[in-house]
Design a protein around this motif. Structure first.
Motif, PDB file in Angstrom:
ATOM      1  N   ILE A 175      10.484 -31.519 -68.642  1.00 64.38           N
ATOM      2  CA  ILE A 175      11.218 -31.520 -67.657  1.00 64.38           C
ATOM      3  C   ILE A 175      12.234 -31.864 -67.693  1.00 64.38           C
ATOM      4  CG2 ILE A 175      11.300 -31.408 -64.998  1.00 64.38           C
ATOM      5  CD1 ILE A 175       8.517 -29.951 -66.247  1.00 64.38           C
ATOM      6  N   PRO A 176      13.296 -30.839 -67.340  1.00 63.97           N
ATOM      7  CA  PRO A 176      14.962 -31.445 -67.731  1.00 63.97           C
ATOM      8  C   PRO A 176      15.573 -32.321 -66.429  1.00 63.97           C
ATOM      9  CG  PRO A 176      14.718 -28.461 -66.832  1.00 63.97           C
ATOM     10  CD  PRO A 176      13.388 -29.354 -67.206  1.00 63.97           C
ATOM     11  N   LEU A 177      14.461 -32.162 -65.054  1.00 68.58           N
ATOM     12  CA  LEU A 177      14.922 -32.874 -63.900  1.00 68.58           C
ATOM     13  C   LEU A 177      15.326 -34.019 -64.480  1.00 68.58           C
ATOM     14  CD1 LEU A 177      12.267 -30.889 -61.520  1.00 68.58           C
ATOM     15  CD2 LEU A 177      15.121 -31.223 -61.306  1.00 68.58           C
ATOM     16  N   TYR A 178      13.880 -34.571 -65.033  1.00 65.73           N
ATOM     17  CA  TYR A 178      14.026 -36.647 -65.347  1.00 65.73           C
ATOM     18  C   TYR A 178      14.845 -36.609 -65.974  1.00 65.73           C
ATOM     19  CZ  TYR A 178       9.837 -35.521 -62.343  1.00 65.73           C
ATOM     20  OH  TYR A 178       9.088 -34.314 -61.692  1.00 65.73           O
ATOM     21  N   HIS A 179      15.171 -35.948 -67.629  1.00 67.27           N
ATOM     22  CA  HIS A 179      16.431 -35.911 -68.575  1.00 67.27           C
ATOM     23  C   HIS A 179      17.382 -36.415 -67.890  1.00 67.27           C
ATOM     24  CE1 HIS A 179      14.788 -36.104 -72.470  1.00 67.27           C
ATOM     25  NE2 HIS A 179      13.709 -36.536 -72.312  1.00 67.27           N
ATOM     26  N   ALA A 180      17.905 -35.518 -67.063  1.00 61.76           N
ATOM     27  CA  ALA A 180      19.172 -34.769 -66.486  1.00 61.76           C
ATOM     28  C   ALA A 180      19.634 -35.905 -65.198  1.00 61.76           C
ATOM     29  CB  ALA A 180      19.288 -34.104 -65.750  1.00 61.76           C
ATOM     30  N   GLY A 181      18.814 -37.253 -65.153  1.00 59.94           N
ATOM     31  CA  GLY A 181      19.250 -38.273 -63.932  1.00 59.94           C
ATOM     32  C   GLY A 181      18.680 -39.723 -64.439  1.00 59.94           C
ATOM     33  N   HIS A 182      18.478 -39.252 -65.737  1.00 59.41           N
ATOM     34  CA  HIS A 182      17.848 -40.973 -66.460  1.00 59.41           C
ATOM     35  C   HIS A 182      19.559 -40.505 -67.445  1.00 59.41           C
ATOM     36  CE1 HIS A 182      15.084 -42.606 -65.666  1.00 59.41           C
ATOM     37  NE2 HIS A 182      13.940 -41.747 -66.602  1.00 59.41           N
ATOM     38  N   PHE A 183      20.027 -39.965 -68.302  1.00 57.63           N
ATOM     39  CA  PHE A 183      21.599 -39.836 -68.995  1.00 57.63           C
ATOM     40  C   PHE A 183      22.403 -39.868 -67.073  1.00 57.63           C
ATOM     41  CE2 PHE A 183      18.603 -38.261 -72.246  1.00 57.63           C
ATOM     42  CZ  PHE A 183      19.983 -38.467 -73.491  1.00 57.63           C
ATOM     43  N   SER A 184      22.551 -39.205 -66.115  1.00 51.86           N
ATOM     44  CA  SER A 184      23.756 -39.543 -65.824  1.00 51.86           C
ATOM     45  C   SER A 184      24.037 -41.116 -65.765  1.00 51.86           C
ATOM     46  CB  SER A 184      23.882 -38.737 -64.284  1.00 51.86           C
ATOM     47  OG  SER A 184      22.396 -38.394 -64.109  1.00 51.86           O
ATOM     48  N   GLY A 185      22.187 -41.284 -64.578  1.00 49.39           N
ATOM     49  CA  GLY A 185      22.303 -42.773 -64.393  1.00 49.39           C
ATOM     50  C   GLY A 185      22.496 -43.469 -65.567  1.00 49.39           C
ATOM     51  N   VAL A 186      22.434 -43.770 -66.465  1.00 48.91           N
ATOM     52  CA  VAL A 186      23.011 -44.634 -67.697  1.00 48.91           C
ATOM     53  C   VAL A 186      24.318 -44.387 -67.848  1.00 48.91           C
ATOM     54  CG1 VAL A 186      22.956 -44.822 -70.048  1.00 48.91           C
ATOM     55  CG2 VAL A 186      20.747 -44.636 -69.249  1.00 48.91           C
TER      56      VAL A 186
END
Length: 458
Positions: A175-186
């Motif tokens: 699911i891209p939702l979670y990937h996107a959140g992690h990368f932008s959070g990092v």
């Protein structure tokens, strides 16, 4: 009739809010004849309002979807789905009026046309119907609430949802939702500790550590300020063995990329026992705090949440990166909570429909063991039994302000990272990004799912 007026009024507000979020959200453009779960819910909601009161149409006429006055252009399945939502809302309305027998008749109809293996709307209605039926059973005394012998199981639901588990790890890959959140959070974390050769991250929600490997790679690849050492301190109250395994995996990963790395685990039985003396702080380190879905579980335990924030304030990190659910599922008003939950969980079911097959084991487990139980808790439980208490960014802003925290603007790099990651997924175009003040709202086809924000202490 007051409850009826309330549900109509609140539903009209929800339609406005979700319509506006669709107008502001970027990137998602429908491709093909299929309409989204959000649209089905809004159409079902409009039909519900029409069936309750013809005068309410004056309030929503300017917002009505082209399909709202007829079913022209919709498939048979979409028509049935709209009728499902309409009858689910009618059933909820009957519950608020304590007309339980009428509600049960409507739920019986919903049960015929919904199931846990159908499309996203049919699955959504299936779990909301089950939850409404349990609420009726509790209110009529047909079952005893958890305030009795099952009381110990109530807090465990929040722990199970928050604890690291194999299903969540596999879902992260799909699911891209979670990937996107992690990368932008990092990226937000990197921005906050930029210029530091020694970096220390206090992680309040490490789970399997997927975001930590992203951070490690980012630190190693930067050329302007080469990293000398990364320290991660994981803070937890449960799942000690899993977090230890995460630490071992991170050590191996750090070694494979030639990164000087140390991992500390701080386990406390109660968050009230957490203090800065256990953190092994070094004044030469660039200190950051990271949490992704790590705070909401303490909303019902305000003293623990406040105690944690006082400790974080006392160590004065350069940045605190916070990711939480972008929906208010904590309203004491059942109507508000039900409608907000319907849109929120509808978008989650829609994302699973778009990214996974209907027979996918990950999807089945996620819907039955996590989403279904969450729906049941926000719909059927009240008081101390209701442990799923997500709140939106505005509530967090007011809370953080008590500790002198100031929201900082996320860099364009954070938004770029989110977009870039989403584009790698076949269903990535459904992932939408919007700004709320300085925060990033990540959604599915315009419906907010999670927010990401960065904070500093004044």
């Amino acid at each position: 009739m007051q409850e009826l007026a309330d549900i109509e009024s609140q539903y009209s507000e929800q339609i406005k809010k979700h319509t506006q979020s669709h107008e502001k959200a970027v990137r998602y453009k429908p491709s093909g004849p299929k309409i989204s779960t959000d649209t089905i819910i809004r159409l079902g909601g409009e039909r519900f309002i029409q069936s309750c009161s013809s005068t309410s149409m004056n309030d929503i006429s300017t917002l009505s979807h082209p399909y709202s006055n007829s079913f022209s252009g919709l498939s048979d399945e979409e028509v049935k789905d709209i009728q499902l939502i309409e009858n689910l809302l009618l059933s909820a309305e009957k519950v608020t009026q304590q007309q339980f027998e009428q509600s049960i008749k409507l739920l019986d109809w919903c049960n015929v046309l919904s199931c846990s293996s159908g499309n996203s709307i049919q699955r959504l209605v299936h779990y909301f119907s089950k939850a409404l039926r349990e609420k009726i059973d509790k209110e009529t005394g047909r079952v005893v609430s958890s305030s009795g012998s099952g009381k110990k199981d109530v807090p465990n639901l929040a722990e199970r949802v928050m604890s690291p588990n194999p299903t969540a790890t596999m879902l992260y890959e799909k699911i891209p939702l979670y990937h996107a959140g992690h990368f932008s959070g990092v990226q937000a974390l990197m921005d906050g500790v930029s210029g530091s050769q020694k970096v220390h991250v206090i992680d309040l929600s490490i789970k399997r550590g997927a975001h930590c490997t992203i951070l490690m790679q980012a630190l190693v690849s930067q050329s302007r300020c080469p990293i000398k050492h990364l320290k991660i301190t994981a803070v937890g109250t449960t799942s000690k063995q899993i977090i230890e395994q995460t630490g071992d995996c991170l050590k191996s990963f750090a070694e494979s990329i030639n990164l000087s790395f140390s991992f500390n685990l701080v386990m406390v039985e109660d968050m009230l026992d957490f203090n800065k003396d256990v953190l092994e702080l070094d004044p030469d380190e660039g200190l950051g705090v990271y949490t992704s879905y790590g705070l909401w579980g303490m909303i019902a335990q305000q003293d623990r949440l406040e105690s944690l924030m006082k400790v974080i304030k006392s160590v004065n990190p350069r940045v605190m990166v916070v990711g939480e659910v972008a929906a208010n599922l904590n309203s004491p008003n059942f109507v508000n909570r039900f409608i907000e939950g319907l849109f929120f969980y509808g978008a989650l079911f829609d994302s699973l429909e778009d990214c996974l097959g209907r027979e996918d084991e990950i999807r089945i487990v996620t819907e039955s063991m996590h989403l279904g139980k969450g729906i049941n808790n926000i719909v059927a439980s009240e008081g101390a039994e209701r442990v799923i208490r997500h709140v939106n960014i505005d509530v967090w802003r007011k809370f953080f302000a008590q500790f002198g925290m100031k929201e900082t603007e996320l860099s364009m790099s954070s938004l770029f990272q989110a977009n870039q990651v989403a584009e790698k997924f076949a269903c990535g175009s459904c992932c939408t990004f919007d700004r709320d003040g300085y925060s990033l709202i990540i959604g599915w086809k315009g419906t907010p799912i999670r927010f990401l924000s960065a904070w500093k202490f004044s």
